[in-house]
Scaffold this active site. Structure first.
Site, PDB file in Angstrom:
ATOM      1  N   ASP A  73       0.843  -1.193   0.000  1.00 37.82           N
ATOM      2  CA  ASP A  73       0.000   0.000   0.000  1.00 37.82           C
ATOM      3  C   ASP A  73       0.875   1.238   0.000  1.00 37.82           C
ATOM      4  OD1 ASP A  73       0.809  -0.888   2.481  1.00 37.82           O
ATOM      5  OD2 ASP A  73      -1.160  -0.808   3.399  1.00 37.82           O
ATOM      6  N   GLU A 132      -5.687   3.421   3.620  1.00 35.05           N
ATOM      7  CA  GLU A 132      -6.153   4.038   4.864  1.00 35.05           C
ATOM      8  C   GLU A 132      -7.607   4.490   4.783  1.00 35.05           C
ATOM      9  OE1 GLU A 132      -4.605   3.887   7.515  1.00 35.05           O
ATOM     10  OE2 GLU A 132      -2.503   3.602   7.011  1.00 35.05           O
TER      11      GLU A 132
END
Length: 381
Positions: A73, A132
Site C-alpha cells: 500500500d 487508509e
C-alpha cells in the site's frame, strides 16, 4: 539486488513525499521511475486509468505453474510528524505514520531482485493506493484489475508492527486483523426550551440511552471468548445550553475477527436503535459502511506453508502473533483471492498512526531477505 543502504535511501525519499488516499501522484511517479530503470526483459508495467495512482508490475516466470501476487500500500495519513529526522515529511499535516514507506521499499527490493533473477512462477507486484481510506483494494478488485493476464492465484502482503523486534516476521493461522465497519446514527427528536422539557423530545437523552444499551452487545450478546468491539467516538448535538436538542448524530466503528461477527453486531445495533426509537417516540436512522475493510483471514494451507518456511529459515526470526483489532483493506482481497498477510517488526518507539512513529530501518533488508527466500521456496513446490 539492492544493498541495505540503497533500500534505506528509497525509504527515506518515500517518507518525505507522503500523500493521502487517491492523491498519491508523486509516490506513483517515483515508483514508476524506479521500475523504468530495471531490466525490461521479463517485465510488463500497467498503469490503470480507472485507478490512476495504482501501479502493477508483472514479472514473467521461466516455467510458471501459478501467478503469485505481492501487494504494497502506498498512501499516508493526515498526521503531523513530530519525530526529528533529516528526511522529515515535506508535506505538513501528512505523514507515513502507518509505515507504508517501509511496505513499498520491501516490495521494490523484491521486485528489483526478481527483475534481475527471473522467477519460476509469474509474479505481480501491486502498489495499491487508498488503504487508509477509500478501500483501494476493493476498488482495484471490483474494477477487474486482477482478471485475464493479470489474474492472481495467491496474494501476499505485509504490515509493519511497532511492537515486534526489528526484522521479526509475525503471522498466525486464521484472522490476523479484524474487519471494520463504520456506523452512523442520527436521532430525530423535537427541540424546545430548556424550561419546558415536556414539550420537547430530547435527542441528547435518547442518545445517552442508546449508547448505554449499545454496551450490552459486547458485554451480554457475544461469547466472552470471541472478540468484538463497538465504539462511538463522536457525538454532536445541540447549539446552546438552554435549548433542548432536537437532533443528535453519533459516529462510531464496529470491529470483529470474522465477517459473521461484524454482521451480528450490526444487526444488534439496528435492533437496539429500533427499540430505543419506540421507547422515546423518536426516529433513529442507522447507516453502515464497511467498504473493503473485511477481516484479514489468512488462507489455511498457504499460511501453514508460509509459517513452516519462516520457522525453519536460518536467516529469519519468526513469532506467532495474536490477532489484532486494527483494520486493513487487504482483508477484502483475501476474501476474494487466497493468501497471507504477515507482520514485519520495526520496533518503533511510537505506535502505528502516531505522530512519533519511527520504524527501525534495519527491518527493510530483513523483510526483503525473508520474502525473497519464501517466494523462491514457494515457486519450487
Amino acid at each position: 539486488m539492492l544493498t541495505e543502504a540503497e533500500l534505506i535511501q528509497i525509504r527515506r525519499h518515500l517518507h518525505q513525499i507522503p500523500e493521502l488516499a487517491l492523491h498519491e501522484t508523486a509516490t506513483h511517479a517515483y515508483l514508476k521511475a524506479v521500475v523504468d530503470q530495471l531490466p525490461a526483459t521479463w517485465l510488463t508495467v500497467r498503469e490503470p486509468s480507472e485507478l490512476p495512482t495504482a501501479l502493477l508490475v508483472k514479472v514473467a516466470g521461466s516455467q510458471p505453474q501459478r501467478t503469485i501476487g505481492y501487494r504494497a500500500d502506498i498512501d499516508a495519513l493526515p498526521v503531523d510528524e513530530t519525530a526529528s529526522c533529516s528526511f522529515h515529511s515535506m508535506h505538513p499535516g501528512v505523514m507515513h505514520a502507518c509505515g507504508h514507506d517501509i511496505h513499498m521499499t520491501v516490495a521494490l527490493g523484491l521486485l528489483i531482485y526478481f527483475a534481475e533473477n527471473q522467477p519460476q512462477d509469474n509474479l505481480i507486484f501491486f502498489f495499491q493506493p487508498a488503504e487508509e481510506s477509500e478501500s483501494g483494494g476493493k476498488q482495484a478488485y471490483d474494477l477487474g484489475l486482477f482478471t485475464g493476464a493479470w489474474h492472481i492465484d495467491e496474494f501476499y502482503g505485509l504490515h509493519d508492527n511497532s511492537d515486534l523486534p526489528t526484522g521479526t516476521i509475525g503471522c498466525r493461522l486464521g484472522t490476523l486483523f479484524a474487519g471494520t465497519s463504520e456506523v452512523n446514527v442520527t436521532i430525530h427528536g423535537t427541540s424546545g426550551h430548556a424550561a419546558f422539557p415536556h414539550r420537547a423530545n430530547d435527542a441528547v437523552v435518547i442518545a445517552a440511552s442508546f449508547i448505554t444499551q449499545i454496551q450490552t452487545i459486547v458485554a451480554r450478546n457475544i461469547d466472552p471468548t470471541a472478540c468484538g468491539v463497538v465504539t462511538f467516538g463522536k457525538m454532536t448535538a445541540g447549539s446552546i445550553r438552554n435549548v433542548i436538542a432536537g437532533e443528535a448524530r453519533l459516529e462510531g466503528t464496529i470491529r470483529g475477527l470474522t465477517q459473521d461477527m461484524i454482521l451480528f453486531i450490526r444487526q444488534r445495533v439496528s435492533e437496539i436503535a429500533a427499540g430505543v426509537a419506540q421507547t422515546y417516540n423518536a426516529q433513529i436512522d442507522v447507516t453502515f459502511n464497511q467498504g473493503g475493510y473485511y477481516p484479514v483471514e489468512n488462507d489455511p494451507q498457504l499460511t501453514a506453508n508460509f509459517i513452516q518456511y519462516m520457522q525453519r529459515a536460518a536467516d529469519v526470526d519468526f513469532q506467532e502473533t495474536p490477532p489484532a483489532m486494527t483494520g486493513e483493506d487487504f482483508g477484502y482481497l483475501l476474501n476474494q483471492i487466497p493468501g497471507t498477510m504477515f507482520w514485519l517488526g520495526v520496533d518503533s518507539p511510537g505506535a502505528l498512526h502516531a505522530a512519533n512513529f519511527q520504524p527501525h530501518e534495519g527491518a527493510i533488508i530483513k523483510g526483503v531477505t525473508a520474502m525473497r527466500g519464501f517466494l523462491t521456496d514457494r515457486m519450487a513446490h
